[in-house]
Scaffold this active site. Structure first.
Site, PDB file in Angstrom:
ATOM      1  CB  SER A 136     -11.837   5.447   7.108  1.00 43.29           C
ATOM      2  OG  SER A 136     -13.083   6.223   6.342  1.00 43.29           O
ATOM      3  CE  LYS A 162     -10.520   8.136   4.739  1.00 39.19           C
ATOM      4  NZ  LYS A 162     -10.256   7.244   3.512  1.00 39.19           N
ATOM      5  CG  LEU A 163     -14.666  14.308   9.570  1.00 43.66           C
ATOM      6  CD1 LEU A 163     -15.464  15.276   9.673  1.00 43.66           C
ATOM      7  CD2 LEU A 163     -15.563  13.208  10.461  1.00 43.66           C
ATOM      8  CE  LYS A 164     -14.735   7.226   3.665  1.00 39.57           C
ATOM      9  NZ  LYS A 164     -14.383   6.761   1.901  1.00 39.57           N
ATOM     10  CG  ASP A 190     -12.465   9.487   1.485  1.00 47.70           C
ATOM     11  OD1 ASP A 190     -12.105   9.707   0.199  1.00 47.70           O
ATOM     12  OD2 ASP A 190     -11.765   8.363   1.804  1.00 47.70           O
ATOM     13  CG  ASN A 192     -14.456   7.881  -1.402  1.00 51.04           C
ATOM     14  OD1 ASN A 192     -15.439   7.836   0.562  1.00 51.04           O
ATOM     15  ND2 ASN A 192     -13.636   7.360  -1.729  1.00 51.04           N
ATOM     16  CD  GLU A 215      -8.721   9.603   1.313  1.00 54.00           C
ATOM     17  OE1 GLU A 215      -8.668   9.710   2.517  1.00 54.00           O
ATOM     18  OE2 GLU A 215      -8.702   8.174   1.159  1.00 54.00           O
ATOM     19  CG  ASP A 240      -8.222   6.180  -2.056  1.00 56.62           C
ATOM     20  OD1 ASP A 240      -8.310   5.317  -3.245  1.00 56.62           O
ATOM     21  OD2 ASP A 240      -9.468   6.065  -1.188  1.00 56.62           O
ATOM     22  CE  LYS A 264      -8.736   3.095  -0.188  1.00 57.41           C
ATOM     23  NZ  LYS A 264      -9.838   3.281  -1.027  1.00 57.41           N
ATOM     24  N   GLY A 292      -8.028   1.684   3.396  1.00 55.86           N
ATOM     25  CA  GLY A 292      -8.669   0.426   3.796  1.00 55.86           C
ATOM     26  C   GLY A 292      -9.560   0.030   2.981  1.00 55.86           C
TER      27      GLY A 292
HETATM   28  C1  NPQ Z   1     -11.747   5.017   1.219  1.00 57.74           C
HETATM   29  N1  NPQ Z   1     -12.144   3.469   2.306  1.00 57.74           N
HETATM   30  O1  NPQ Z   1     -10.728   5.853   1.635  1.00 57.74           O
HETATM   31  C2  NPQ Z   1     -12.414   4.122   1.076  1.00 57.74           C
HETATM   32  C3  NPQ Z   1     -13.646   3.758   0.414  1.00 57.74           C
HETATM   33  C4  NPQ Z   1     -14.222   2.198   0.451  1.00 57.74           C
HETATM   34  C5  NPQ Z   1     -12.250   2.815   5.030  1.00 57.74           C
HETATM   35  O2  NPQ Z   1     -12.868   4.807   4.346  1.00 57.74           O
HETATM   36  C6  NPQ Z   1     -16.288  -2.461   0.848  1.00 57.74           C
HETATM   37  C7  NPQ Z   1     -15.169  -2.222  -0.123  1.00 57.74           C
HETATM   38  C8  NPQ Z   1     -16.626  -0.749   0.997  1.00 57.74           C
HETATM   39  C9  NPQ Z   1     -14.325  -0.921  -0.625  1.00 57.74           C
HETATM   40  C10 NPQ Z   1     -16.087   0.820   1.604  1.00 57.74           C
HETATM   41  C11 NPQ Z   1     -12.761   4.054   3.807  1.00 57.74           C
HETATM   42  C12 NPQ Z   1     -15.915  -0.410   0.890  1.00 57.74           C
HETATM   43  C13 NPQ Z   1     -14.969   0.111   0.112  1.00 57.74           C
HETATM   44  C14 NPQ Z   1     -15.700   2.113   1.385  1.00 57.74           C
HETATM   45  C15 NPQ Z   1     -13.966   1.401   0.233  1.00 57.74           C
HETATM   46  O3  NPQ Z   1     -12.112   6.097  -0.397  1.00 57.74           O
HETATM   47 MG    MG Z   2      -9.875   7.274   0.430  1.00 58.95          MG
END
Ligand code: NPQ
Ligand code: MG
Length: 368
Positions: A136, A162-164, A190, A192, A215, A240, A264, A292
């Site tokens: 990610s 995976k690109l945010k 993703d 978010n 996502e 997610d 998760k 993750g």
């Molecule tokens: C997701 N994770 O899929 C999350 C978002 C995320 C690896 O992209 C601290 C605790 C920092 C939880 C940063 C990835 C975080 C966190 C990002 C969750 O949306």
């Molecule tokens: Mg996510």
């Protein structure tokens, strides 16, 4: 199992580079650990709540408080005797706080499995000895940095990227990565929850890039919005933040809100419910993958075990330790040909290294 003692630890581990999402930037992992001391073995749980309630309503100080004041007294009400199968029922009258509950359950599960000599993978129903890993990539300051970052992870062997994304940092980033690395790159994004129902036209522009999935484009509670969006874009929608239970996953799928599910354990209240989410999705032919949360080696070990279940059909965000940390709390998870090996030892199969724990611990409190 009889519980002899319980400790809460806070560890602060620096990240190799800042991790930026549409929610904000993290530069350290501030993790809450639960240490359960049973008569024959100790167990470790990791709470994935972040410092601030941005990804979800939970945050790490709040989780420590809830665990101390409301969860542990319920778990140990029966004269400190507890088996892991009963934990979620004992905690059910406490509303919400899945990450806090999941951490407590994980610690007890680990202690029980170490006592009986069974691995997480075996207990959860794993069928694979190694899991395919993705990475990610946080939002970058400019496209050059993004390309350098992607190139580095591909060199390291990651099997998908995976690109945010967020509004204004989406189409061009995806176009540049797709053009630079070609059609064979397994690529997903993703959001978010950073978009709204009014952004359908922008999200439709992603259709031309052959993404494996998008996502969580919309708000966690907007299942109808996701179902409407799914009819208007070609990219498969993966949820997610919206998925907080096995029943919720089944509902989201039935409503047409997603065709892929990110699992998760912390978000759904623990590894046992995570298996139920996996089973619910498998029963209707919906593939899942393991998310993750910047876990230390403890949470990473449990995630890798979970990701070894049969319906985890897409590479997860189960990256190597080095993706996040120069020094992990445990022996590091190292990528081998794009895969991480599933631990086979009792319980998590890994434990905190004494010197690392000493170095990173910022507080340690005995609760029972
Ligand atoms: C997701 N994770 O899929 C999350 C978002 C995320 C690896 O992209 C601290 C605790 C920092 C939880 C940063 C990835 C975080 C966190 C990002 C969750 O949306
Ligand atoms: Mg996510």
């Amino acid at each position: 199992m009889k519980i002899e003692a319980i400790e809460l630890l806070r560890v602060e581990i620096p990240l190799v580079s800042p991790f930026r999402t549409s929610y904000g930037v993290d530069t350290v992992r501030d993790a809450l650990l639960v240490r359960v001391v049973g008569s024959d073995a100790e167990g470790w749980g990791e709470c994935v709540a972040d410092r601030e309630p941005l990804y979800s309503a939970e945050w790490v100080d709040g989780a420590a408080e809830v665990i101390t004041r409301f969860l542990l007294p319920r778990v140990f009400a029966d004269n400190h005797v507890c088996d892991v199968a009963s934990v979620s029922a004992k905690l059910a009258d406490v509303e919400g706080h899945p990450m806090a509950k999941g951490a407590v359950e994980m610690a007890i599960l680990d202690a029980e499995l170490r006592t009986t000599g069974v691995s997480f993978a075996e207990h959860l129903g794993a069928t694979k000895g190694a899991v395919a890993c993705g990475v990610s990539i946080g939002i970058q300051d400019d496209l050059d940095r993004l390309l350098t970052s992607v190139a580095g992870y591909l060199d390291a062997g990651y099997m998908r990227v995976k690109l945010k994304i967020e509004p204004g940092r989406d189409i061009e980033s995806v176009r540049t990565v797709r053009t630079t690395f070609g059609d064979d790159l397994m690529l997903q994004v993703d959001a978010n929850a950073a978009y709204s129902r009014a952004d359908t036209a922008i999200l439709r522009q992603l259709d031309e890039f052959n993404l494996s999935l998008i996502e969580q484009p919309l708000a966690p509670d907007d299942l109808l919005g996701h179902a409407l969006l799914a009819k208007q874009i070609a990219t498969p929608i993966c949820l997610d933040e919206s998925i907080t239970s096995a029943r919720g996953a089944a509902d989201a799928i039935a409503l047409g809100a997603c065709s892929i599910v990110n699992i998760k354990a912390g978000r759904v209240g623990g590894y046992l419910e995570a298996v139920r989410v996996h089973d619910a999705c498998a029963s209707v032919g919906v593939p899942v993958w393991c998310g993750g949360m910047l876990e230390t080696g403890l949470g990473r070990a449990a995630n890798v075990a979970l990701a070894a279940l049969p319906n985890f059909l897409l590479p997860g965000d189960t990256s190597a330790s080095a993706r996040y940390f120069t020094e992990d709390l445990t022996e590091p998870f190292v990528l081998d040909n794009g895969h991480l090996r599933v631990p086979t030892g009792p319980g998590l199969g890994v434990a905190p290294l004494t010197d690392r724990l000493a170095k990173f611990t910022t507080s340690r409190t005995r609760i029972f």
